[in-house]
Design a protein around this motif. Structure first.
Motif, PDB file in Angstrom:
ATOM      1  N   ALA A 266      -9.515 113.365 -63.291  1.00  0.00           N
ATOM      2  CA  ALA A 266      -9.944 113.977 -62.039  1.00  0.00           C
ATOM      3  C   ALA A 266     -11.403 114.390 -62.191  1.00  0.00           C
ATOM      4  O   ALA A 266     -11.761 115.040 -63.172  1.00  0.00           O
ATOM      5  N   HIS A 267     -12.216 113.969 -61.261  1.00  0.00           N
ATOM      6  CA  HIS A 267     -13.646 114.270 -61.300  1.00  0.00           C
ATOM      7  C   HIS A 267     -14.005 115.177 -60.126  1.00  0.00           C
ATOM      8  O   HIS A 267     -13.748 114.828 -58.976  1.00  0.00           O
ATOM      9  N   ASN A 268     -14.577 116.312 -60.438  1.00  0.00           N
ATOM     10  CA  ASN A 268     -14.961 117.293 -59.432  1.00  0.00           C
ATOM     11  C   ASN A 268     -16.321 116.912 -58.850  1.00  0.00           C
ATOM     12  O   ASN A 268     -17.354 117.095 -59.495  1.00  0.00           O
ATOM     13  N   VAL A 269     -16.312 116.402 -57.622  1.00  0.00           N
ATOM     14  CA  VAL A 269     -17.566 115.943 -57.001  1.00  0.00           C
ATOM     15  C   VAL A 269     -18.460 117.095 -56.570  1.00  0.00           C
ATOM     16  O   VAL A 269     -19.637 116.885 -56.284  1.00  0.00           O
ATOM     17  N   LEU A 270     -17.910 118.316 -56.551  1.00  0.00           N
ATOM     18  CA  LEU A 270     -18.727 119.464 -56.158  1.00  0.00           C
ATOM     19  C   LEU A 270     -19.706 119.867 -57.253  1.00  0.00           C
ATOM     20  O   LEU A 270     -20.672 120.572 -56.989  1.00  0.00           O
ATOM     21  N   GLU A 271     -19.468 119.398 -58.470  1.00  0.00           N
ATOM     22  CA  GLU A 271     -20.351 119.747 -59.582  1.00  0.00           C
ATOM     23  C   GLU A 271     -21.628 118.917 -59.607  1.00  0.00           C
ATOM     24  O   GLU A 271     -22.586 119.288 -60.266  1.00  0.00           O
ATOM     25  N   GLU A 272     -21.611 117.794 -58.904  1.00  0.00           N
ATOM     26  CA  GLU A 272     -22.759 116.893 -58.990  1.00  0.00           C
ATOM     27  C   GLU A 272     -22.898 116.108 -57.683  1.00  0.00           C
ATOM     28  O   GLU A 272     -22.077 115.253 -57.370  1.00  0.00           O
ATOM     29  N   ASN A 273     -23.953 116.395 -56.941  1.00  0.00           N
ATOM     30  CA  ASN A 273     -24.142 115.758 -55.646  1.00  0.00           C
ATOM     31  C   ASN A 273     -24.307 114.238 -55.765  1.00  0.00           C
ATOM     32  O   ASN A 273     -23.831 113.491 -54.905  1.00  0.00           O
ATOM     33  N   GLU A 274     -24.967 113.774 -56.829  1.00  0.00           N
ATOM     34  CA  GLU A 274     -25.145 112.330 -57.010  1.00  0.00           C
ATOM     35  C   GLU A 274     -23.781 111.637 -57.119  1.00  0.00           C
ATOM     36  O   GLU A 274     -23.571 110.575 -56.548  1.00  0.00           O
ATOM     37  N   LEU A 275     -22.849 112.263 -57.818  1.00  0.00           N
ATOM     38  CA  LEU A 275     -21.497 111.719 -57.938  1.00  0.00           C
ATOM     39  C   LEU A 275     -20.787 111.771 -56.597  1.00  0.00           C
ATOM     40  O   LEU A 275     -20.143 110.803 -56.180  1.00  0.00           O
ATOM     41  N   ARG A 276     -20.911 112.886 -55.899  1.00  0.00           N
ATOM     42  CA  ARG A 276     -20.253 113.071 -54.599  1.00  0.00           C
ATOM     43  C   ARG A 276     -20.688 112.003 -53.597  1.00  0.00           C
ATOM     44  O   ARG A 276     -19.865 111.407 -52.918  1.00  0.00           O
ATOM     45  N   GLU A 277     -21.971 111.769 -53.506  1.00  0.00           N
ATOM     46  CA  GLU A 277     -22.480 110.775 -52.552  1.00  0.00           C
ATOM     47  C   GLU A 277     -22.316 109.352 -53.092  1.00  0.00           C
ATOM     48  O   GLU A 277     -22.030 108.424 -52.337  1.00  0.00           O
ATOM     49  N   GLY A 278     -22.498 109.196 -54.388  1.00  0.00           N
ATOM     50  CA  GLY A 278     -22.417 107.870 -54.995  1.00  0.00           C
ATOM     51  C   GLY A 278     -21.045 107.246 -54.905  1.00  0.00           C
ATOM     52  O   GLY A 278     -20.912 106.042 -54.644  1.00  0.00           O
ATOM     53  N   VAL A 279     -19.990 108.037 -55.088  1.00  0.00           N
ATOM     54  CA  VAL A 279     -18.639 107.477 -55.039  1.00  0.00           C
ATOM     55  C   VAL A 279     -18.306 106.994 -53.624  1.00  0.00           C
ATOM     56  O   VAL A 279     -17.569 106.027 -53.451  1.00  0.00           O
TER      57      VAL A 279
END
Length: 152
Positions: free
Chosen positions: A82-95
């Motif tokens: 499980a990856h918390n996208v709130l910790e990293e905006n690049e991950l949140r938008e990138g996924v």
């Protein structure tokens, strides 16, 4: 699984003024850096079940993420990333760009994008998730319970 994939593709390409569909079309026009794309590819294939969510399984920070965690828990799926996208905006938008799906949470089985909370809920309600988990070598806890009840 094929039907769900076709429905997702149909939804992505439907012309509508819906903000959800407009957002989906915007995701498809954006590009990822090669580094982020490689990172996401590695993340979605690291385990048989991978979710990108808001928060963590023990403390989801969104009702939809919580619903995904609860569905997995009902089926006895415990070994997942499980990856918390709130910790990293690049991950949140990138996924979102990586999957061409505008919302979080996102669920992957063996590196294949399944969908969001709505798709997983539909799979749970129809029983399709039991079959998909079996393909991953995971026997649903609900199936085990039903078999035990049938033996009584």
């Amino acid at each position: 699984m094929i039907i769900m994939s076709l429905l997702r593709n149909l939804t992505r390409h439907t012309i509508s003024k819906s903000p959800f569909l407009l957002s989906a079309r915007l995701c498809s026009t954006q590009k990822l850096s090669s580094g982020l794309e490689k990172r996401l590819s590695a993340m979605v294939t690291a385990k048989d079940v991978v979710i990108f969510m808001k928060g963590v399984p023990n403390a989801p920070q969104c009702g939809f993420s919580n619903a995904v965690v609860q569905i997995l828990k009902m089926h006895g799926v415990e070994d997942y990333d499980a990856h918390n996208v709130l910790e990293e905006n690049e991950l949140r938008e990138g996924v979102k760009v990586f999957s061409n799906w505008p919302t979080i949470p996102q669920i992957y089985f063996k590196g294949e994008f399944i969908g969001g909370c709505d798709v997983l809920l539909q799979m749970h309600q129809s029983g399709e998730i039991v079959e998909e988990l079996q393909k991953l070598g995971i026997k649903s806890k609900l199936l085990t319970q039903a078999e035990n009840e049938a033996k009584k």
